[in-house]
Design a protein around this motif. Structure first.
Motif, mmCIF file in Angstrom:
data_model
loop_
_atom_site.group_PDB
_atom_site.id
_atom_site.type_symbol
_atom_site.label_atom_id
_atom_site.label_comp_id
_atom_site.label_asym_id
_atom_site.label_seq_id
_atom_site.Cartn_x
_atom_site.Cartn_y
_atom_site.Cartn_z
ATOM 1 N N LEU A 97 0.822 -1.217 0.000
ATOM 2 C CA LEU A 97 0.000 0.000 0.000
ATOM 3 C C LEU A 97 0.855 1.266 0.000
ATOM 4 C CD1 LEU A 97 -2.938 0.595 -0.174
ATOM 5 C CD2 LEU A 97 -2.935 1.057 2.267
ATOM 6 N N VAL A 98 1.949 1.207 0.732
ATOM 7 C CA VAL A 98 2.783 2.408 0.853
ATOM 8 C C VAL A 98 3.811 2.487 -0.282
ATOM 9 C CG1 VAL A 98 4.500 3.572 2.329
ATOM 10 C CG2 VAL A 98 2.446 2.548 3.355
ATOM 11 N N GLY A 99 4.366 1.326 -0.682
ATOM 12 C CA GLY A 99 5.505 1.360 -1.591
ATOM 13 C C GLY A 99 5.216 1.051 -3.055
ATOM 14 N N HIS A 100 4.169 0.295 -3.350
ATOM 15 C CA HIS A 100 3.898 -0.133 -4.730
ATOM 16 C C HIS A 100 3.218 1.002 -5.494
ATOM 17 C CE1 HIS A 100 2.119 -2.589 -7.984
ATOM 18 N NE2 HIS A 100 3.003 -3.519 -7.659
ATOM 19 N N LYS A 101 3.491 1.081 -6.794
ATOM 20 C CA LYS A 101 2.909 2.207 -7.558
ATOM 21 C C LYS A 101 1.365 2.147 -7.533
ATOM 22 C CE LYS A 101 3.195 0.240 -12.287
ATOM 23 N NZ LYS A 101 2.493 -0.969 -11.895
ATOM 24 N N GLU A 102 0.815 0.956 -7.528
ATOM 25 C CA GLU A 102 -0.643 0.858 -7.468
ATOM 26 C C GLU A 102 -1.173 1.245 -6.082
ATOM 27 O OE1 GLU A 102 -1.250 1.019 -10.706
ATOM 28 O OE2 GLU A 102 -3.010 -0.221 -10.322
ATOM 29 N N GLY A 103 -0.371 1.000 -5.064
ATOM 30 C CA GLY A 103 -0.738 1.425 -3.709
ATOM 31 C C GLY A 103 -0.813 2.943 -3.642
ATOM 32 N N LYS A 104 0.136 3.584 -4.322
ATOM 33 C CA LYS A 104 0.161 5.058 -4.333
ATOM 34 C C LYS A 104 -1.045 5.575 -5.114
ATOM 35 C CE LYS A 104 4.943 5.905 -3.367
ATOM 36 N NZ LYS A 104 5.968 4.915 -3.599
ATOM 37 N N ARG A 105 -1.369 4.875 -6.216
ATOM 38 C CA ARG A 105 -2.561 5.286 -6.985
ATOM 39 C C ARG A 105 -3.807 5.165 -6.087
ATOM 40 N NH1 ARG A 105 -6.290 2.851 -10.880
ATOM 41 N NH2 ARG A 105 -5.195 0.857 -10.973
ATOM 42 N N PHE A 106 -3.843 4.092 -5.305
ATOM 43 C CA PHE A 106 -4.990 3.906 -4.409
ATOM 44 C C PHE A 106 -5.095 5.065 -3.434
ATOM 45 C CE2 PHE A 106 -7.034 2.322 -0.549
ATOM 46 C CZ PHE A 106 -8.184 1.765 -1.082
ATOM 47 N N GLN A 107 -3.969 5.434 -2.844
ATOM 48 C CA GLN A 107 -3.975 6.557 -1.886
ATOM 49 C C GLN A 107 -4.510 7.820 -2.555
ATOM 50 O OE1 GLN A 107 -0.184 7.198 0.056
ATOM 51 N NE2 GLN A 107 0.300 5.033 -0.059
ATOM 52 N N ASP A 108 -4.068 8.060 -3.787
ATOM 53 C CA ASP A 108 -4.519 9.273 -4.496
ATOM 54 C C ASP A 108 -6.010 9.200 -4.795
ATOM 55 O OD1 ASP A 108 -2.062 10.441 -4.409
ATOM 56 O OD2 ASP A 108 -1.429 9.669 -6.371
ATOM 57 N N GLU A 109 -6.436 8.059 -5.309
ATOM 58 C CA GLU A 109 -7.855 7.936 -5.675
ATOM 59 C C GLU A 109 -8.773 8.090 -4.462
ATOM 60 O OE1 GLU A 109 -7.456 5.103 -9.617
ATOM 61 O OE2 GLU A 109 -8.415 4.290 -7.839
ATOM 62 N N GLN A 110 -8.287 7.628 -3.315
ATOM 63 C CA GLN A 110 -9.106 7.699 -2.101
ATOM 64 C C GLN A 110 -8.898 9.018 -1.344
ATOM 65 O OE1 GLN A 110 -11.400 5.350 -1.161
ATOM 66 N NE2 GLN A 110 -10.912 4.375 -3.109
ATOM 67 N N GLY A 111 -7.988 9.834 -1.823
ATOM 68 C CA GLY A 111 -7.715 11.113 -1.153
ATOM 69 C C GLY A 111 -7.091 10.933 0.213
ATOM 70 N N ILE A 112 -6.240 9.910 0.372
ATOM 71 C CA ILE A 112 -5.669 9.648 1.704
ATOM 72 C C ILE A 112 -4.139 9.734 1.715
ATOM 73 C CG2 ILE A 112 -7.567 8.269 2.651
ATOM 74 C CD1 ILE A 112 -6.064 5.743 1.780
ATOM 75 N N ARG A 113 -3.549 10.189 0.620
ATOM 76 C CA ARG A 113 -2.078 10.189 0.576
ATOM 77 C C ARG A 113 -1.480 10.987 1.737
ATOM 78 N NH1 ARG A 113 2.708 9.605 -3.508
ATOM 79 N NH2 ARG A 113 1.278 8.998 -5.131
ATOM 80 N N GLY A 114 -2.082 12.120 2.049
ATOM 81 C CA GLY A 114 -1.539 12.945 3.134
ATOM 82 C C GLY A 114 -1.942 12.440 4.516
ATOM 83 N N LYS A 115 -2.713 11.356 4.567
ATOM 84 C CA LYS A 115 -3.226 10.886 5.870
ATOM 85 C C LYS A 115 -2.592 9.574 6.319
ATOM 86 C CE LYS A 115 -7.664 12.976 4.723
ATOM 87 N NZ LYS A 115 -9.028 12.739 4.259
ATOM 88 N N MET A 116 -1.618 9.102 5.525
ATOM 89 C CA MET A 116 -1.085 7.769 5.820
ATOM 90 C C MET A 116 -0.394 7.709 7.188
ATOM 91 S SD MET A 116 -2.159 5.892 3.451
ATOM 92 C CE MET A 116 -1.274 4.336 3.551
ATOM 93 N N THR A 117 0.204 8.808 7.632
ATOM 94 C CA THR A 117 0.879 8.765 8.942
ATOM 95 C C THR A 117 -0.124 8.517 10.069
ATOM 96 O OG1 THR A 117 0.688 11.158 9.122
ATOM 97 C CG2 THR A 117 2.790 10.303 8.316
ATOM 98 N N LYS A 118 -1.403 8.836 9.803
ATOM 99 C CA LYS A 118 -2.421 8.640 10.846
ATOM 100 C C LYS A 118 -3.244 7.366 10.610
ATOM 101 C CE LYS A 118 -4.046 12.845 10.356
ATOM 102 N NZ LYS A 118 -5.024 13.899 10.543
ATOM 103 N N GLY A 119 -2.803 6.599 9.610
ATOM 104 C CA GLY A 119 -3.541 5.373 9.278
ATOM 105 C C GLY A 119 -3.172 4.217 10.205
ATOM 106 N N THR A 120 -4.017 3.179 10.187
ATOM 107 C CA THR A 120 -3.755 1.965 10.968
ATOM 108 C C THR A 120 -3.866 0.751 10.048
ATOM 109 O OG1 THR A 120 -4.619 2.977 12.981
ATOM 110 C CG2 THR A 120 -4.570 0.566 12.924
ATOM 111 N N HIS A 121 -2.824 -0.075 10.078
ATOM 112 C CA HIS A 121 -2.800 -1.291 9.254
ATOM 113 C C HIS A 121 -3.002 -2.504 10.166
ATOM 114 C CE1 HIS A 121 -0.841 0.911 5.846
ATOM 115 N NE2 HIS A 121 -0.410 1.654 6.849
ATOM 116 N N VAL A 122 -3.923 -3.369 9.813
ATOM 117 C CA VAL A 122 -4.129 -4.594 10.593
ATOM 118 C C VAL A 122 -3.823 -5.801 9.711
ATOM 119 C CG1 VAL A 122 -5.785 -6.006 11.860
ATOM 120 C CG2 VAL A 122 -5.800 -3.515 12.138
#
Ligand SMILES: Cc1ncc(COP(=O)(O)O)c(C=O)c1O
Length: 440
Positions: free
Chosen positions: A390-415
């Motif tokens: 999610l953080v490192g793959h180019k498609e993961g970055k596209r996902f962050q952009d599409e969801q509008g969460i790229r700037g919010k990853m530091t506050k995200g939680t991964h389970v």
């Protein structure tokens, strides 16, 4: 037959069995409320209530559940030493946890949630239909000699790659049913042995999981005393898993972790036929709404959910249809064709799927053990790579952009949902460790 997969950034990787991340183009906000699905958030709520009602009976059947009053729960474990080892040390990875279903009581895998639930719900309804319990009775009546003698006239059957068979077999025998487990050729010997010791009839098929399930279903259809737990279609199994989401919500809450539009939650769920990860993902959507994003994980040679959902086909597409082998050490995920029921439910709810190679899985089993004492089987270890995609793959970055969460990853939680392993016998576990290269 490669033509079944449309143009997609992940297509070439999938066909070449290279690890990749596929994003579901149909994933959309609000899907759980607005789609016409065969299951609803109210069903998840009912499943939670069923678990609560059945808890005293579970505690009566399994001494290890006495301390939790019959609740089947797993720990939420912070990824401490492992965080470093997996390369997730920077702030953009936010919070990272393991949801340790590997250590679930009774069956030692996520299948304890689905398998036990379905068998216990069936037992209660059979007893009700036959006047053996009524409203207001103590549910532990199902553990009395009279009721168990009645149950002994019935057989609970299931097709399994291993862990579902274990949980259904254990549950059925605990209530006095006969039990038959149809195992696929991928099933590990220790799982077969453990079932036989419990008095479960194990039929080993020289075929894959889909065929084992078909054979089991045919036999059950012809005999009214056989109740078949149908992993390809069962809503009960699915709902049993779904209740895990409220448990996760409580655990995040206890740690003061918020899940909202600014604090996204990501789940990484190992997938075989799709019931367990689908059930958890659906329960999570019912609990956290659009702020949770669920990803399945599959082996590079058995990505049945990925190929079917990527194909967009109405007919189920199997991994064989696209030239893959369905050969993997991750026995729980060695499934060539996903459940049609799960495919329908997940169509717009699943964020994506990433794939993992077997050598990586075995290395992860070793790393999780040596670095943080987590005893995982290969299927479960698959979840550990999620944040990296999610953080490192180019498609993961596209996902962050599409969801509008790229700037919010530091506050995200991964389970990272580690779905099984604590019951793997020492000898088998050592064999997994021997199969790996030395830890990097
Ligand atoms: C350890 C483990 N993880 C994940 C799964 C996948 O569950 P499902 O087949 O319901 O997708 C299984 C299935 O047996 C399993 O044993």
């Amino acid at each position: 037959m490669n033509a079944v997969l449309p143009a997609d950034p992940a297509r070439d990787d999938v066909l070449a069995a290279r690890p990749t991340l596929w994003l579901n183009p149909l994933y959309r906000r609000g899907a759980i409320e607005t789609s016409d699905l065969p299951i609803s958030p109210a069903d998840v709520q009912r499943a939670r209530m069923n678990w609560q009602r059945l808890a005293p009976l579970l505690a009566a059947c399994f001494p290890e559940l006495e301390s939790t009053n019959g609740e089947i729960r797993s720990e939420l474990v912070e990824l401490k030493e492992l965080r470093e080892a997996l390369g997730y040390r920077t702030r953009e990875f936010g919070n990272v946890f393991i949801k340790a279903d590997s250590h679930l009581p009774v069956a030692g895998s996520i299948k304890a949630r689905g398998g036990l639930y379905e068998v216990f719900v069936f037992a209660e309804s059979l007893a009700r239909d036959n006047g053996l319990v009524t409203d207001g009775d103590d549910i532990r009546k199902l553990k009395t000699k009279e009721v168990q003698t009645f149950f002994s006239k019935y057989t609970v059957a299931v097709g399994s790659t291993g862990n579902l068979g274990l949980s259904v077999g254990i549950a059925a025998r605990a209530l006095g049913f006969k039990a038959t487990v149809h195992m696929s050729s991928d099933a590990k010997a220790w799982k077969v042995e453990r079932l036989r010791k419990l008095g479960v009839e194990v039929i080993q098929h020289e075929a894959d999981y889909t065929i084992a399930v078909e054979k089991a279903r045919d036999i059950a259809d012809a005999d009214p005393t056989i109740y078949f737990v149908d992993d390809e279609q069962s809503k009960h199994l699915f709902l049993g898993y779904s209740a895990a989401a409220s448990e996760l919500a409580e655990q995040l809450d206890e740690r003061g972790i918020t899940v909202d539009a600014d604090n996204p939650l990501f789940l990484y769920l190992p997938c075989g036929i799709g019931g367990a990860p689908g059930g958890v993902a659906f329960g999570a959507k019912a609990t956290f709404g659009d702020n949770v994003h669920a990803f399945f994980v599959e082996p590079v040679q058995s990505p049945c959910a990925l190929v079917h959902m990527m194909s967009g086909s109405q007919q189920l597409v199997s991994v064989y249809d696209v030239g893959l082998t369905n050969k993997t050490e991750a026995d729980g995920m060695a499934v060539a064709r996903m459940s049609a029921f799960v495919a329908t439910v997940m169509r717009e709810i699943l964020a994506g799927v990433f794939t993992v190679a077997d050598d990586e899985l075995l290395t992860l089993v070793r790393v999780a053990w040596t670095v943080q004492g987590q005893r995982l089987e290969p299927s479960a270890a698959a979840a550990l790579l999620g944040p990296g995609f999610l953080v490192g793959h180019k498609e993961g970055k596209r996902f962050q952009d599409e969801q509008g969460i790229r700037g919010k990853m530091t506050k995200g939680t991964h389970v990272l949902w580690t779905t099984g392993g604590s019951h793997v016998p020492e000898e088998q576990f050592q064999a997994f460790l021997r199969q790996t290269a030395t830890v990097t």
